[in-house]
Design an enzyme around this catalytic site. Structure first.
Site, PDB file in Angstrom:
ATOM      1  N   ASP A 229       0.888  -1.148   0.000  1.00  0.00           N
ATOM      2  CA  ASP A 229       0.000   0.000   0.000  1.00  0.00           C
ATOM      3  C   ASP A 229       0.937   1.211   0.000  1.00  0.00           C
ATOM      4  O   ASP A 229       2.107   1.115   0.383  1.00  0.00           O
ATOM      5  CB  ASP A 229      -0.945   0.001   1.201  1.00  0.00           C
TER       6      ASP A 229
HETATM    7  C1  BGC Z   1      -4.798   3.514  -0.003  1.00  0.00           C
HETATM    8  C2  BGC Z   1      -4.968   2.544  -1.139  1.00  0.00           C
HETATM    9  C3  BGC Z   1      -4.744   3.239  -2.443  1.00  0.00           C
HETATM   10  C4  BGC Z   1      -3.367   3.857  -2.444  1.00  0.00           C
HETATM   11  C5  BGC Z   1      -3.048   4.613  -3.717  1.00  0.00           C
HETATM   12  C6  BGC Z   1      -3.483   4.256  -0.090  1.00  0.00           C
HETATM   13  O1  BGC Z   1      -3.436   5.279   0.845  1.00  0.00           O
HETATM   14  O2  BGC Z   1      -4.861   2.839   1.230  1.00  0.00           O
HETATM   15  O3  BGC Z   1      -6.233   1.962  -1.093  1.00  0.00           O
HETATM   16  O4  BGC Z   1      -4.905   2.368  -3.513  1.00  0.00           O
HETATM   17  O5  BGC Z   1      -3.277   4.759  -1.378  1.00  0.00           O
HETATM   18  O6  BGC Z   1      -3.784   5.780  -3.783  1.00  0.00           O
END
Ligand code: BGC
Length: 750
Positions: A229
């Site tokens: 993530d």
């Molecule tokens: C979120 C994800 C997301 C990623 C990219 C993260 O903060 O938890 O779900 O895909 O950012 O934006």
């Protein structure tokens, strides 16, 4: 792309460079070797493609596109076809925008109604989430675009979201928090997996070998790559060793240098790094091979699709006196959400929509309107309220649009309460006091407390229904479409009824999942608690009748599959649909188990008078629980009930089958094993019987003496005392010596 050839030509630094992205959204290219860069974008219910520099703060806008219903709405459809259709539409949009991977779907469980990202998750039930997720992934990927299932795993709250750890036992993890991901891998064949920010039992997911290698790759056979993530890396080298591939966002190169250093100093083997490189090269090769640059998107058609899906996801929660569908009476729409609908959630999934259709716009002059409350204020604005009440007095029926404002639920923070804003609750009560015909349309990503429920006649839950939610609501209110959604999460009466209540969001970032496998309906059913609306519940404008349950067999081995079928007939006067649910219930079980668990569902669309036969396939997993002694799924032989229902608490048909579990539990006897435990396997049982016979022979007068000593029922007392006695008591009570006991234990363990 010849992956092995490229790999053999790469320098150590080039290999390490592929371990992180180029910037916020792209992987790195290596021109010298012909390796292109590929783009990833959020999702998952619309394309959030940022142009220019990427960020999480909304500084750079993303392209204008279609916003579809969010996951928690989609799940209420109980319809794989809804998810497939969406997967195809999004796959085409990704192709048109040159996006290689869509970051979704989110398959975390809705453990607490207060999780700020519940709107991005499907359900409290792992089977439902897994099935719907797999359907979405299959069709998205059929368009040549990779899915990226997230957030792996046990990411169920936003409090301490980037540094916390979810603390739970092995069975809970495998039975509740992993199966949706497993379905995404085995059934959906997802090519991407995003590891969560949090840890599980104090090991961060980004460096969790049990999760990323032992379970994901070795047990489930996953062949894609694992991306962090965004910003989830804690120890980069440990991450590679555990099975993590790509770090995102990239751009700094700091951690790549650590990888180079670790290979040079022998902490990390080059083979481990090569695994990452192969996975990343495979990803870009897939992207290259599947490009369809000529794809053209019809935005009008997509908008219409969004509205159609929203209507299929709506849940009719109450409809007293069949007040819905609305007829020719005078109607007022009250509430700011009627004019400015809440249709999606805030955070990384937020889609830039040029125009969202409100119910007021869709009703096109048919209704009168009053704002009623201010979305941005909690207190009661006297003027708005009195205008609404005045209007309510003048019309036959009032439809109040209410629910959770953006500020109540979003990525990055959990909800503070399960209550709706006070000004909305006050409005509903005030309007209901002057008009007996009140309908409430609800927006929000998760369960809410509805203190005014018995004062209104109908409730239609739209969840967060995408950019055409207003149009869909009007179609449903006026009966052009018949509601057919069912709740993918239980709505408890009060927040404090929820099983995670005492441990959410936990202390110091370490929520203890003390409720174990009893999440959602598994808990409420076991505790025989009243709920506001049960899991799987939803009404219709028509009536559906269930009949003809058939089980293909009455006995089976757990290595076989069986078929269950039943018929559903639309016995009402309007077309409608039914989400038929199949639950399995173990009659008797040695380990504790929920009363019933969802193991099948199917959605049927029926004209008035039409009947369809539905069939479900059950296999080992339908009857199994996760047995920690085996670290695997296990079926305990016995009788199981197969319940077919219109909800988890509305079982219409029931049959039963005897299932023979073919696996055996390992036997482990030690000095603390109880006499009772010994009776669960033949050798142990034989020993116990022998011992009892010897005792009887030794003391003919035992019963009479015991009655004198212990009172009535002494036989039973002696028996239960013996049952609970550990083997070492045989020594302390002088039956044998320690050396004899150890020989006995060795014999029993053989
Ligand atoms: C979120 C994800 C997301 C990623 C990219 C993260 O903060 O938890 O779900 O895909 O950012 O934006």
């Amino acid at each position: 792309m010849d992956i092995e050839k490229i790999l053999s030509q790469m320098t150590l630094e080039e290999k390490a460079s592929l371990c992180s992205g180029r910037d916020f959204w792209h992987t790195k290219a290596i021109a010298r070797l012909g390796i292109p860069s590929a783009m990833m974008c959020d999702g998952p219910h619309g394309l959030r493609k940022q142009v220019g520099e990427g960020d999480h703060l909304g500084i750079n806008v993303s392209i204008e596109t279609t916003c579809y219903p969010t996951a928690s709405a989609l799940a209420n459809s109980f319809d794989r076809e809804v998810l497939r259709t969406l997967g195809t539409a999004l796959g085409k949009e990704c192709q048109a925008e040159d996006v290689a991977m869509l970051l979704g779907p989110g398959l975390n469980m809705k453990r607490s109604p207060l999780c700020g990202r519940n709107f991005e998750y499907f359900s409290e039930d792992p089977y439902l989430a897994g099935q719907l997720g797999a359907a979405y992934i299959q069709n998205l990927q059929a368009e040549g675009v990779s899915a990226c299932v997230k957030h792996f795993a046990a990411n169920n709250q936003e409090t301490r979201r980037m540094s916390g750890s979810s603390q739970m036992d092995e069975r809970t993890l495998h039975e509740i928090y992993l199966p949706a991901f497993e379905a995404a891998v085995k059934q959906g064949k997802t090519r991407g997996m995003m590891c969560a920010y949090n840890g599980i039992n104090d090991v961060f997911c980004s460096e969790n070998k049990m999760l990323l290698t032992d379970v994901l790759r070795e047990k489930w056979g996953y062949e894609g790559f694992v991306v962090t993530d965004w910003g989830a890396v804690k120890d980069r080298v440990k991450g590679v060793q555990a099975g993590l591939d790509l770090e995102m966002p990239g751009g700094t190169g700091t951690q790549d240098a650590l990888i180079v250093e670790a290979v040079k100093n022998g902490t990390l083997s080059e083979a481990e790094l090569d695994r990452v490189v192969r996975n990343m090269l495979q990803f870009v090769a897939d992207y290259q091979d599947n490009r369809k640059p000529d794809t053209v998107i019809d935005r009008t058609a997509n908008a219409a699709l969004s509205g159609e899906l929203a209507a299929r996801c709506a849940v009719l929660l109450k409809n007293e006196d069949s007040i819905l569908p609305l007829k020719d009476e005078t109607v007022a729409f009250i509430g700011e959400f009627a004019a400015v609908p809440r249709f999606q959630g805030a955070g990384s999934s937020h889609v830039n929509v040029p125009h969202a259709v409100s119910a007021l716009e869709a009703a096109a002059g048919k209704v009168r309107y009053a704002q009623g409350y201010d979305i941005h204020r909690q207190d009661n604005e006297a003027q708005l309220l009195s205008q609404a009440v005045e209007l309510a007095k003048q019309v036959h029926t009032v439809v109040i649009f209410a629910g959770l404002p953006d500020s109540y639920e979003s990525e990055g923070g959990d909800r503070e309460t399960m209550e709706m804003p006070a000004n909305q609750n006050a409005l509903i009560c005030a309007v209901a006091a002057v008009n007996p015909n009140v309908v409430v349309v609800l927006h929000g990503g998760s369960a809410m407390e509805l203190p005014w429920l018995d004062r209104v006649k109908a409730v239609l839950y739209m969840a967060l229904g995408g950019e055409q939610v207003g149009k869909a609501a009007v179609e449903l209110l006026y009966g052009n479409v018949n509601p057919s959604g069912k709740l993918s999460e239980t709505w408890p009466l009060r927040y404090c009824d929820n099983p995670s209540y005492l441990n959410f969001p936990g202390e110091e970032g370490k929520p203890i999942y003390a409720e174990g496998i009893y999440i959602g309906y598994r808990y409420y059913d076991k505790k025989q608690m009243d709920v506001l609306f049960p899991f799987g519940f939803g009404l219709s404008y028509t009536e559906l009748a269930y009949s003809d349950l058939k089980l293909s067999q009455t006995e089976l081995d757990d290595t076989e599959t069986m078929t269950v079928s039943c018929k559903v007939r639309n016995v009402g006067t309007v077309p409608g649909a039914e989400a038929v649910q199949l639950y399995v219930r173990d009659e008797v079980s040695t380990v504790h188990r929920p009363i019933r668990e969802l193991k099948g569902f199917a959605k049927v669309y029926l004209q008035p008078g039409e009947e369809q036969e539905i069939s479900f396939t059950l296999d080992k997993r339908s009857f199994a629980y996760y047995e920690v002694k085996l670290h695997d799924w296990f079926v305990e032989s016995g009788r199981f009930f197969v319940d077919i229902g219109a909800s988890s608490r509305d079982i219409r048909l029931s049959g039963c089958v005897s299932v023979n579990g073919t696996a055996e539990l390992p036997i482990h006897v030690d000095r603390l094993t109880t006499i009772g435990e010994l009776t669960s396997f033949p050798k142990g049982k034989a020993f116990v019987e022998q011992m009892i016979a010897a005792r009887k022979a030794h003391s003919q007068a035992a019963t009479a003496d015991n009655e004198k000593n212990m009172g009535e029922g002494s036989d039973k007392i002696v028996k239960s005392m013996m049952t609970e006695m550990p083997l070492c008591s045989l020594v302390t009570y002088g039956v044998m010596t320690f050396s004899q006991l150890d020989d006995l234990i060795a014999m029993l363990n053989e």
